[in-house]
Write a protein that holds these residues in place. Structure first.
Motif, PDB file in Angstrom:
ATOM      1  N   ASN A  70      21.376  27.950  28.216  1.00  7.52           N
ATOM      2  CA  ASN A  70      20.754  28.737  29.453  1.00  7.52           C
ATOM      3  C   ASN A  70      19.647  27.510  30.278  1.00  7.52           C
ATOM      4  OD1 ASN A  70      21.567  31.299  29.655  1.00  7.52           O
ATOM      5  ND2 ASN A  70      20.312  31.855  27.959  1.00  7.52           N
ATOM      6  N   PHE A  71      19.147  26.734  29.253  1.00 12.16           N
ATOM      7  CA  PHE A  71      18.084  25.786  30.039  1.00 12.16           C
ATOM      8  C   PHE A  71      18.758  24.159  29.757  1.00 12.16           C
ATOM      9  CE2 PHE A  71      15.487  29.478  29.642  1.00 12.16           C
ATOM     10  CZ  PHE A  71      14.852  29.434  31.217  1.00 12.16           C
ATOM     11  N   ILE A 123      18.197  33.089  23.965  1.00  9.64           N
ATOM     12  CA  ILE A 123      17.915  32.826  25.569  1.00  9.64           C
ATOM     13  C   ILE A 123      17.381  31.651  25.727  1.00  9.64           C
ATOM     14  CG2 ILE A 123      16.818  33.748  27.342  1.00  9.64           C
ATOM     15  CD1 ILE A 123      17.499  36.698  26.282  1.00  9.64           C
ATOM     16  N   VAL A 124      16.305  31.162  25.123  1.00  7.82           N
ATOM     17  CA  VAL A 124      15.597  30.038  25.548  1.00  7.82           C
ATOM     18  C   VAL A 124      16.287  28.642  24.988  1.00  7.82           C
ATOM     19  CG1 VAL A 124      13.628  28.782  25.886  1.00  7.82           C
ATOM     20  CG2 VAL A 124      13.602  31.316  25.683  1.00  7.82           C
ATOM     21  N   PHE A 172      20.234  22.349  34.350  1.00  5.63           N
ATOM     22  CA  PHE A 172      19.009  21.683  35.119  1.00  5.63           C
ATOM     23  C   PHE A 172      19.138  20.104  34.748  1.00  5.63           C
ATOM     24  CE2 PHE A 172      17.498  25.867  34.072  1.00  5.63           C
ATOM     25  CZ  PHE A 172      17.085  26.347  35.421  1.00  5.63           C
ATOM     26  N   GLN A 182      15.489  36.990  19.849  1.00  9.44           N
ATOM     27  CA  GLN A 182      15.840  37.162  21.447  1.00  9.44           C
ATOM     28  C   GLN A 182      15.559  35.698  22.036  1.00  9.44           C
ATOM     29  OE1 GLN A 182      13.654  40.416  22.886  1.00  9.44           O
ATOM     30  NE2 GLN A 182      15.109  42.013  22.829  1.00  9.44           N
ATOM     31  N   MET A 183      14.693  35.239  21.784  1.00 12.98           N
ATOM     32  CA  MET A 183      14.202  33.803  22.141  1.00 12.98           C
ATOM     33  C   MET A 183      15.205  32.750  22.006  1.00 12.98           C
ATOM     34  SD  MET A 183      10.090  33.784  21.672  1.00 12.98           S
ATOM     35  CE  MET A 183       9.113  34.809  22.495  1.00 12.98           C
ATOM     36  N   LEU A 191      11.770  39.433  18.518  1.00 11.66           N
ATOM     37  CA  LEU A 191      11.424  38.467  19.586  1.00 11.66           C
ATOM     38  C   LEU A 191      11.977  37.227  19.206  1.00 11.66           C
ATOM     39  CD1 LEU A 191       7.522  39.479  20.549  1.00 11.66           C
ATOM     40  CD2 LEU A 191       9.891  39.507  22.052  1.00 11.66           C
TER      41      LEU A 191
END
Lengths: 202, 480
Positions: free
Chosen positions: A114-115, A109-110, A120, A105-106, A102
């Motif tokens: 991506n962010f 991705i996070v 943004f 993966q985080m 987990l």
């Protein structure tokens, strides 16, 4: 690194450490206290996000009320930790594998790809006298009135459930009713039996 | 914002149910144990009027209406599902009375929590917003946890409630984490807005897929699909049978609605991704559910594993991801809920004070004790196995047809293979009832309303099997 970033990383680190402490501490009281620290660090991070009202509520409600109550309950209960930890070691390797997957993966991705700020735009800062509470209050009873009402029903169900699971009327328990005790007359308690006097044995 | 924007008129059934649940709650406090029947009757009256309100609303205005600033949607799918949820819970309540009285737990809380659970399911069915969907789910779950633990002196029930609570909380956490990822990417919690945002971003966005995985895990937990099924047998077994019949029936309809709202409506743009996940869940559920059910000697556990396999079939219809598949899955869910409530109703019928009648042996020689109820159980078992002319056959047929239509013949073959394995344990019950001698000759004494309801339940499965067209066309019309 700017000052806000420094504050963010400091409180994030405290939060993660404290959260780890909640599940690893041997003493349940220490766990509860770590949880208090976790909430406190979280509220500091919320403060950075300009969510002042929520940050203060978290401290007031969770740290101030819920956790204190929780600490009381933990101290009242006699929790056998060694029995609770039975079988814990058996599942540790499995748990670590899942947690690692987990986390990987985080991290993948996070992240900023991506962010990040390219995806943004940074939200505009509010002026100093901007009222967070007023804004929440404005949408809570209008745009979100339906979820708000359901949340209220959930709390009602929680009350009903808690009372129905814990309140017992024990018919076998003996207790005094002073009102009835005062009203008692002599005839209710005392019975005079007339008996023949016994003859003296010869 | 004006009051007209709220559009609250479409939520009359929910508003009425909430008001009446509070009335029942307060009224019950003032009732003695001898007058507890009044609580029951008031709850049934509430469900009846709610049923009428839903029917009136469905027939008078069937177009889709968004209410409460986009958090609530009223459409044909919601109306039909809500109607069946309320109807099935009314049946559960009829079955519950004698069972609860025999165990001295005939209390108002069961009915109050039951009504709040129905409200939660109705909120889930009409959710048009992640927030209302999640809150509806929590309302239902919280009522269910309390109902499982409701028989306080039974250690099995407490253990089951604890397991259910912990696993349910994990599942809710998964679901919320997935929702937060989707919110982070799309910037909205409104299901319709999420759908448009996802369509613009395309199905290769890694964050969306990451969020989707967590959401599917959460949904699979709540539905009880393998490998997230561990709680089902323990909870079904440990809970009082009336509560089991509650958990096993209507919440599956609400779960179907939840999957439809989240996956089909909200994340239709990621269909290629969730289709593969649902295939894995469906195949595993059908395999594990049907194979492990064979080893069970406890009927409640057997029906629990059978639930898992039926969830696999429902997922088959959903993963077809077209209107035929959705209507087939809906038909399957509705008929499954009816079969399930009947199956647990039979256990309640045979149970009496001091006997749970949950073992397979308790059904031995039922034909000699009561040919009529043996016949009802026969219909129920045949229907779960999918034997014509019962309705279970049509449900399986519709789902398999939907899978074959999307060129997944292998999946249909797997489904047929495992349902043939499943026939064994359903027929074993029939064999015990008809060809073994009874171990227990006590006559079946249950109140008349329960006997009538159970007979109607069994016959409905037969009648729907003989004339499936009406219900089937209703399910098709919802998705066209």
């Amino acid at each position: 690194m700017s000052f806000t970033e420094g504050v963010f990383y400091a409180f994030s680190a405290i939060m993660i450490m404290a959260a780890l402490g909640v599940i690893t501490a041997r003493n349940p009281v220490h766990s509860a206290l770590s949880l208090v620290l976790t909430f406190f660090a979280t509220s500091a991070i919320w403060m950075l996000l300009e969510a002042e009202f929520l940050a203060i509520t978290l401290v007031l409600v969770y740290v101030g009320a819920v956790m204190v109550l929780f600490l009381f309950v933990v101290m009242m209960l006699d929790i056998n930790i060694t029995r609770m930890r039975e079988g814990f070691m058996r599942y540790v390797p499995f748990g670590i594998v899942i947690a690692l997957i987990l986390v990987v993966q985080m991290v993948m991705i996070v992240g900023p790809e991506n962010f990040g700020l390219e995806q943004f735009a940074e939200p505009a800062r509010h002026v100093a006298d901007h009222s967070n509470t007023k804004e929440l209050g404005r949408v809570l009873y209008t745009d979100y009135v339906y979820p708000f009402e359901i949340a209220a029903v959930i709390l009602l169900v929680a009350i009903v459930a808690a009372i129905s699971l814990t309140m017992r009327r024990r018919p076998e328990t003996k207790y005094q009713t002073p009102g009835k005790q005062v009203m008692v007359k002599k005839e209710d308690r005392l019975r005079v039996v007339s008996m023949k006097a016994e003859e003296k044995e010869k | 914002m004006t009051l007209e924007l709220l559009n609250y008129a479409v939520a009359w059934p929910e508003i009425f149910l909430l008001t009446m649940a509070c009335v029942v709650l307060v009224a019950d406090v003032y009732l003695d144990d001898e007058n507890r029947n009044a609580t029951y009757l008031l709850s049934q009256l509430t469900l009846l009027v709610t049923l009428v309100l839903i029917a009136v609303k469905a027939t008078s205005a069937s177009e889709t209406v968004i209410a409460f600033n986009g958090t609530f949607v009223s459409d044909a799918l919601g109306d039909v599902l809500k109607f069946f949820i309320v109807l099935i819970i009314a049946i559960v309540f009829v079955y519950s009375r004698d069972y609860l009285k025999d165990r001295n737990i005939f209390k108002g809380e069961f009915y109050v929590l039951g009504l709040f659970g129905v409200l939660g399911m109705m909120v889930m069915v009409s959710a048009n917003h992640f927030l209302s969907l999640y809150l509806g789910l929590e309302l239902l779950s919280l009522s269910l946890y309390a109902m499982v633990a409701f028989d306080r002196d039974n250690p099995n029930a407490s253990e089951a409630a604890m397991k259910y609570f912990v696993l349910g909380a994990i599942a809710s956490g998964m679901l919320l984490y997935g929702m937060s990822m989707i919110y982070g990417m799309t910037g909205s919690l409104n299901i319709a807005e999420v759908a448009t945002a996802i369509n613009q971003m395309g199905d290769t966005n890694i964050v969306l897929i990451f969020g989707l995985v967590f959401m599917v895990i959460g949904l699979a937990f709540k539905l009880g699909a393998v490998p997230f099924h561990m709680w089902i047998p323990d909870v079904y077994h440990g809970a009082p049978t009336t509560v089991t019949s509650y958990i096993a029936s209507a919440p599956k309809i609400a779960g179907f609605a939840m999957v439809m709202r989240l996956l089909a409506e909200g994340m239709g743009g990621l269909q290629a991704d969730w289709q593969g996940m649902l295939v894995i869940l469906a195949v595993l559920s059908m395999a594990i559910g049907n194979v492990i059910a064979i080893a069970q000697t406890n009927l409640k556990r057997m029906l629990a594993y059978s639930t898992i396999s039926h969830v696999g079939f429902i997922l088959l219809g959903i993963l077809a991801a077209n209107n035929d598949g959705y209507s087939a899955a809906m038909f399957y869910t509705l008929t499954y809920a009816l079969m399930s409530v009947g199956g647990f109703g039979m256990i309640i019928l045979l149970a009496r004070a001091g006997l749970e009648a949950e073992n397979l042996d308790d059904f031995k020689g039922l034909n000699q004790r009561s040919p009529w109820y043996a016949f009802m159980m026969l219909i129920l078992m045949f229907s779960m196995a999918g034997v014509p002319p019962t309705v279970g056959f049509w449900a399986k047929l519709a789902v398999l047809k939907a899978v074959i239509d999307i060129d997944m013949l292998w999946l249909a073959l797997v489904a047929v293979f495992f349902s043939i394995i499943g026939v064994y344990y359903y027929l074993r019950v029939v064999k015990l009832m008809y060809f073994d001698d009874p171990v227990d000759e006590t006559p079946i004494e249950k109140s008349r309303d329960m006997q009538i309801a159970l007979s109607a339940n069994g016959l409905a499965i037969l009648v729907l099997g003989l004339y499936p067209a009406a219900l089937m066309s209703l399910c098709v019309s919802v998705f066209s």
